[in-house]
Design a protein around this motif. Structure first.
Motif, mmCIF file in Angstrom:
data_model
loop_
_atom_site.group_PDB
_atom_site.id
_atom_site.type_symbol
_atom_site.label_atom_id
_atom_site.label_comp_id
_atom_site.label_asym_id
_atom_site.label_seq_id
_atom_site.Cartn_x
_atom_site.Cartn_y
_atom_site.Cartn_z
ATOM 1 N N THR A 161 -17.898 -11.192 56.090
ATOM 2 C CA THR A 161 -16.709 -11.342 55.965
ATOM 3 C C THR A 161 -15.699 -10.443 56.808
ATOM 4 N N GLY A 162 -14.497 -10.664 56.945
ATOM 5 C CA GLY A 162 -13.516 -10.101 57.773
ATOM 6 C C GLY A 162 -13.178 -8.484 57.081
ATOM 7 N N ARG A 163 -13.240 -8.729 55.791
ATOM 8 C CA ARG A 163 -13.158 -7.430 54.989
ATOM 9 C C ARG A 163 -14.359 -6.242 55.502
ATOM 10 N N ARG A 164 -15.717 -6.868 55.285
ATOM 11 C CA ARG A 164 -16.604 -6.077 55.710
ATOM 12 C C ARG A 164 -16.694 -5.674 57.093
ATOM 13 N N LEU A 165 -16.396 -6.364 57.976
ATOM 14 C CA LEU A 165 -16.337 -6.344 59.377
ATOM 15 C C LEU A 165 -15.382 -4.988 59.547
ATOM 16 N N ARG A 166 -14.119 -5.156 59.033
ATOM 17 C CA ARG A 166 -13.071 -4.210 59.186
ATOM 18 C C ARG A 166 -13.438 -2.840 58.727
ATOM 19 N N GLU A 167 -14.053 -2.690 57.392
ATOM 20 C CA GLU A 167 -14.351 -1.680 56.869
ATOM 21 C C GLU A 167 -15.563 -0.977 57.727
ATOM 22 N N GLY A 168 -16.521 -1.943 57.864
ATOM 23 C CA GLY A 168 -17.660 -1.036 58.369
ATOM 24 C C GLY A 168 -18.196 -1.163 59.958
ATOM 25 N N CYS A 185 -7.822 -11.149 61.053
ATOM 26 C CA CYS A 185 -8.081 -11.058 62.663
ATOM 27 C C CYS A 185 -9.055 -9.558 62.585
ATOM 28 N N ALA A 186 -9.913 -9.474 61.710
ATOM 29 C CA ALA A 186 -10.798 -8.110 61.943
ATOM 30 C C ALA A 186 -11.394 -7.949 63.271
ATOM 31 N N PHE A 187 -11.541 -8.867 64.012
ATOM 32 C CA PHE A 187 -12.048 -8.516 65.528
ATOM 33 C C PHE A 187 -11.193 -7.498 66.283
#
Length: 247
Positions: A161-168, A185-187
């Motif tokens: 998920t975007g949340r996991r990508l942003r946090e990890g 847009c966590a990228f």
């Protein structure tokens, strides 16, 4: 409600519905259609269109207002409370037709991939017998739209998920990451060097939008297009694939 059927309907194209899905819709006593407000009327409209194609009349369709998740507190607690509220909404909607023993819900994409319908169904009491009819996922539709394989030869990939990508940050052990449920847009939080992106919104629908290319160049274009599309339609559903160049 003795039986509950969760029918995957694909990502926006009524032609995504399988023959198995058609048979399941015709066999059920009642079809529940959630309403998510005027901004997301397209989602209910698609479900209505599918039912109109498959059924001779709309007497077996019941619409209900989908509860809104409270995002002010802890994420997991908020989701749990939200799922309880949705399960109650399903039961209340089905109870308007007490003679209906079998009930179906038309699930966007597939009930097994980043969809909570199976978890919500587990909260129903008494518990019905559950049948799942698989559907085309947003991930499949994305790869088809861009004409790319999901994985490199013999290589793993990760769906997150975007949340996991942003946090990890970038997950370890993989060079390909598919990102769902990303409203921010966590990228943007990643170092774009060596990364390519394949992005799609409204996949399978008439207003489908796709972009692809090096993340450094394509990311800003996606952000602009996303903002414009959300303003125009009032909602957006999108997904993207990131791939890191082999080192």
């Amino acid at each position: 409600m003795d039986e509950l059927t969760l029918i995957g309907i694909g990502t926006g194209n009524p032609d995504h519905l399988t023959q198995q899905g058609i048979a399941a819709i015709r066999a059920t006593d009642l079809i529940l259609i959630p309403r998510k407000g005027d901004d997301k009327a397209d989602l209910a409209d698609l479900r209505r269109e599918i039912c109109a194609r498959v059924l001779e009349d709309d007497s077996r369709i019941v619409e209900f207002d989908l509860p809104v998740r409270d995002a002010s507190g802890d994420y997991l607690s908020g989701v749990s409370d939200w799922h309880d509220a949705i399960a109650t909404a399903w039961s209340d909607a089905a109870a308007t037709h007490p003679g209906a023993r079998s009930v179906a819900l038309l699930i966007w994409g597939d009930p097994s991939l980043y969809d909570s319908s199976l978890r919500i169904a587990g909260r129903l009491s008494p518990a019905p017998d559950i049948t799942v009819v698989p559907g085309i996922t947003a991930l499949q539709a994305l790869c088809a739209a861009h004409r790319i394989p999901l994985n490199e030869v013999g290589a793993p990939f990760l769906v997150t998920t975007g949340r996991r990508l942003r946090e990890g940050g970038w997950p370890t052990g993989v060079d390909t990451v598919a990102v769902m449920l990303d409203g921010g847009c966590a990228f943007q939080t990643l170092d774009p060097a060596g990364l390519s992106i394949w992005w799609g919104a409204y996949l399978g629908m008439n207003n489908e939008i796709t972009f692809s290319g090096p993340l450094a160049d394509t990311g800003p274009r996606i952000i602009d297009a996303r903002e414009q599309a959300r303003a125009a339609h009032g909602w957006i559903m999108d997904i993207y694939l990131l791939r890191r160049a082999a080192t």
